[in-house]
Scaffold this active site. Sequence first.
Site, PDB file in Angstrom:
ATOM      1  N   ASP A   1      41.916  52.687  43.006  1.00 56.36           N
ATOM      2  CA  ASP A   1      42.460  52.771  44.365  1.00 56.36           C
ATOM      3  C   ASP A   1      43.799  53.498  44.364  1.00 56.36           C
ATOM      4  O   ASP A   1      44.095  54.289  45.265  1.00 56.36           O
ATOM      5  CB  ASP A   1      42.652  51.375  44.955  1.00 56.36           C
TER       6      ASP A   1
ATOM      7  N   ASP B   1      39.462  43.959  41.574  1.00 60.27           N
ATOM      8  CA  ASP B   1      40.833  44.265  41.999  1.00 60.27           C
ATOM      9  C   ASP B   1      41.787  43.278  41.350  1.00 60.27           C
ATOM     10  O   ASP B   1      41.429  42.114  41.115  1.00 60.27           O
ATOM     11  CB  ASP B   1      40.965  44.170  43.518  1.00 60.27           C
TER      12      ASP B   1
END
Length: 226
Positions: free
Chosen positions: A185, A150
Amino acid sequence: MSFRKSLLLIGFILVVDQWSKIYIKTNFTYGEIVEVFSWFEINFIENPGAAWGAKLNDFLPISEGTAKLVLTVFRLFAIFGIGYWLFDIIRKKASSIYILSVSLIFAGALGNIIDSVFYGLIFDESTRTQVATLFADNPYGSMFHGKVVDMLHFPIIKDAVWPEWIPYFGGSTFSFFEPVFNIADTAISTGVGILIVFNKKAFGKDEGEKEDTDSFSEEHQSSLNE
């Protein structure tokens, strides 16, 4: 939306997602932050669990390795389910919005499962002093035990203070938006958001198909009248 366009969209998202993750993994130390704007920064972290960093072993009496394996296998089954869902709605000529949404969800889910399945095999450990190496001699994990990369962080509000009159939270600091996420995401969230906001259009027929159906009905009715 055709099958070909859906595949092109999925392929594009996967390329951008994996490129961004590999770039960050091989150029950033763990926890490194680069401020792009006051409200947006690149913040490299890794997520070994589910959404928001939750782990199954936080709730079940199993080891962290077993929890990660169970989660990855579940994601694989989910990928097959979403893939069949997408194939089915394309075959049935569902609305373009519906196909677009599911394509985004599928691309995002597949992007993250690639990390979970393969990254433990091809990267060594990212630390606060060491940048990871791609195709390392000593990878940090094994198949199905990879960590999701991430890096996108939007701290629109930083270190604000809750008013004293608010029960429980009064006087404490908070930031918005806390979660750090990735391109995959974003694709999933966008797909789900489109389904929620445009649900009537999504679950209706495509305009082209509707016109064809109306045209066929008129021709059929005309032949009956003759």
